[in-house]
Design a protein around this motif. Structure first.
Motif, PDB file in Angstrom:
ATOM      1  N   HIS A   1      -3.855   5.944  -1.204  1.00 36.94           N
ATOM      2  CA  HIS A   1      -3.688   6.455  -2.559  1.00 36.94           C
ATOM      3  C   HIS A   1      -3.590   5.346  -3.603  1.00 36.94           C
ATOM      4  CE1 HIS A   1      -2.440  10.117  -4.923  1.00 36.94           C
ATOM      5  NE2 HIS A   1      -2.216   9.139  -5.804  1.00 36.94           N
ATOM      6  N   LEU A   2      -2.782   4.343  -3.333  1.00 39.74           N
ATOM      7  CA  LEU A   2      -2.431   3.354  -4.352  1.00 39.74           C
ATOM      8  C   LEU A   2      -2.230   1.997  -3.698  1.00 39.74           C
ATOM      9  CD1 LEU A   2      -1.207   2.550  -7.215  1.00 39.74           C
ATOM     10  CD2 LEU A   2       0.960   3.378  -6.339  1.00 39.74           C
ATOM     11  N   ARG A   3      -2.604   0.961  -4.433  1.00 31.52           N
ATOM     12  CA  ARG A   3      -2.437  -0.415  -3.960  1.00 31.52           C
ATOM     13  C   ARG A   3      -1.734  -1.193  -5.057  1.00 31.52           C
ATOM     14  NH1 ARG A   3      -5.879  -4.453  -1.057  1.00 31.52           N
ATOM     15  NH2 ARG A   3      -5.959  -6.324  -2.334  1.00 31.52           N
ATOM     16  N   LEU A   4      -0.702  -1.920  -4.674  1.00 29.70           N
ATOM     17  CA  LEU A   4       0.002  -2.815  -5.591  1.00 29.70           C
ATOM     18  C   LEU A   4      -0.322  -4.237  -5.158  1.00 29.70           C
ATOM     19  CD1 LEU A   4       3.424  -0.960  -5.487  1.00 29.70           C
ATOM     20  CD2 LEU A   4       1.883  -1.023  -7.435  1.00 29.70           C
ATOM     21  N   GLU A   5      -0.874  -5.029  -6.075  1.00 35.12           N
ATOM     22  CA  GLU A   5      -1.274  -6.387  -5.725  1.00 35.12           C
ATOM     23  C   GLU A   5      -0.596  -7.382  -6.641  1.00 35.12           C
ATOM     24  OE1 GLU A   5      -5.292  -9.008  -4.792  1.00 35.12           O
ATOM     25  OE2 GLU A   5      -5.481  -6.918  -5.403  1.00 35.12           O
ATOM     26  N   ARG A   6       0.025  -8.398  -6.018  1.00 37.72           N
ATOM     27  CA  ARG A   6       0.751  -9.414  -6.781  1.00 37.72           C
ATOM     28  C   ARG A   6      -0.211 -10.258  -7.610  1.00 37.72           C
ATOM     29  NH1 ARG A   6       5.759 -12.096  -5.744  1.00 37.72           N
ATOM     30  NH2 ARG A   6       5.811 -11.385  -3.587  1.00 37.72           N
TER      31      ARG A   6
ATOM     32  N   THR B   1       0.838  -1.202   0.000  1.00 41.53           N
ATOM     33  CA  THR B   1       0.000   0.000   0.000  1.00 41.53           C
ATOM     34  C   THR B   1       0.870   1.247   0.000  1.00 41.53           C
ATOM     35  OG1 THR B   1      -0.135  -0.077   2.419  1.00 41.53           O
ATOM     36  CG2 THR B   1      -1.920  -1.133   1.179  1.00 41.53           C
ATOM     37  N   VAL B   2       0.354   2.284  -0.668  1.00 44.99           N
ATOM     38  CA  VAL B   2       1.043   3.567  -0.765  1.00 44.99           C
ATOM     39  C   VAL B   2       0.048   4.649  -0.366  1.00 44.99           C
ATOM     40  CG1 VAL B   2       2.270   5.170  -2.298  1.00 44.99           C
ATOM     41  CG2 VAL B   2       2.443   2.696  -2.688  1.00 44.99           C
ATOM     42  N   GLY B   3       0.457   5.538   0.530  1.00 44.32           N
ATOM     43  CA  GLY B   3      -0.453   6.610   0.919  1.00 44.32           C
ATOM     44  C   GLY B   3       0.052   7.443   2.066  1.00 44.32           C
ATOM     45  N   ARG B   4      -0.810   8.381   2.504  1.00 42.17           N
ATOM     46  CA  ARG B   4      -0.493   9.278   3.613  1.00 42.17           C
ATOM     47  C   ARG B   4      -0.819   8.649   4.970  1.00 42.17           C
ATOM     48  NH1 ARG B   4      -3.702  13.308   2.482  1.00 42.17           N
ATOM     49  NH2 ARG B   4      -4.812  13.381   4.455  1.00 42.17           N
TER      50      ARG B   4
ATOM     51  N   SER C   1       0.697   2.702   5.930  1.00 41.37           N
ATOM     52  CA  SER C   1       0.995   2.306   4.548  1.00 41.37           C
ATOM     53  C   SER C   1       2.388   1.687   4.471  1.00 41.37           C
ATOM     54  CB  SER C   1       0.937   3.519   3.612  1.00 41.37           C
ATOM     55  OG  SER C   1      -0.341   4.092   3.608  1.00 41.37           O
ATOM     56  N   ASP C   2       2.559   0.737   3.536  1.00 40.77           N
ATOM     57  CA  ASP C   2       3.880   0.140   3.331  1.00 40.77           C
ATOM     58  C   ASP C   2       4.870   1.188   2.826  1.00 40.77           C
ATOM     59  OD1 ASP C   2       3.232  -2.636   3.990  1.00 40.77           O
ATOM     60  OD2 ASP C   2       1.978  -2.567   2.189  1.00 40.77           O
ATOM     61  N   ILE C   3       4.395   2.066   1.941  1.00 40.99           N
ATOM     62  CA  ILE C   3       5.190   3.210   1.507  1.00 40.99           C
ATOM     63  C   ILE C   3       4.437   4.452   1.976  1.00 40.99           C
ATOM     64  CG2 ILE C   3       6.199   4.465  -0.438  1.00 40.99           C
ATOM     65  CD1 ILE C   3       6.334   1.822  -1.949  1.00 40.99           C
TER      66      ILE C   3
END
Length: 199
Positions: A62-67, A42-45, A49-51
């Motif tokens: 904001h953004l989710r990266l899924e394998r 996960t990416v966000g404020r 979040s992971d990032i």
């Protein structure tokens, strides 16, 4: 910025053999590198979040990266300022090797790389007798090697030599043991033991 990396998909066939590496930069200035081998990033404020990007231009989620089988899908989570993949706005898209995701003023350069930790583990388990890396021996193991070396110590020389206090038979045996130890463990350890025994 040109990169010579193959523009192929991510980890398709070997699960766990590759990791997702994210190089984070702000307005072209590198900030940090994150490496992931998890199914969802996960990416966000949001601080969880992971990032974590503490910036008003970034949504909390904001953004989710899924394998997936081909690598990772990037999915915009209805963020206020959107998500861009190689400067094109996206809702959901497959991330290929060397793609750049932009969120606000941040860029995330995505690469798929071999898992070095797994490669090192595989190399260590190839053969327990193979000499790779640093060999660490306990004091007991060193003493055992010296004792075994003394057991195979050659007899006295055939030619008569003047008796030398420095090179007496017990000391000569220790030097032979140290030499054999140096061959089996390494020159540096053998030299250190020789210094210790002769001081």
């Amino acid at each position: 910025m040109e990169h010579q990396t193959d523009k192929s998909l991510g980890p398709a066939s070997e699960a766990g053999a590759e990791v997702l590496k994210v190089r984070l930069s702000l307005k072209g200035r590198p900030i940090k590198v994150c490496t992931f081998q998890k199914d969802v990033v996960t990416v966000g404020r949001d601080p969880d979040s992971d990032i974590y990007l503490d910036n008003p231009g970034i949504s909390r989620h904001h953004l989710r990266l899924e394998r997936c089988a081909e690598g990772y899908y990037a999915e915009d989570l209805e963020s206020a300022n959107g998500t861009f993949l190689n400067d094109a706005p996206i809702r959901k898209a497959l991330v290929r090797n060397d793609d750049v995701i932009r969120v606000g003023k941040f860029s995330l350069w995505m690469t798929y790389e071999k898992d070095r930790r797994r490669q090192e583990l595989d190399a260590q388990t190839v053969s327990p007798n193979s000499i790779q890396g640093t060999t660490v021996l306990s004091t007991t193991e060193i003493e055992d090697m010296i004792a075994r070396a003394r057991e195979v110590e050659p007899g006295p020389p055939v030619t008569e030599e003047p008796e030398d206090v420095e090179a007496s038979s017990p000391l000569r045996g220790q030097l032979v043991a140290v030499a054999l130890l140096g061959l089996s463990v390494g020159a540096s350890l053998g030299a250190a033991l020789a210094w210790f025994l002769l001081r």
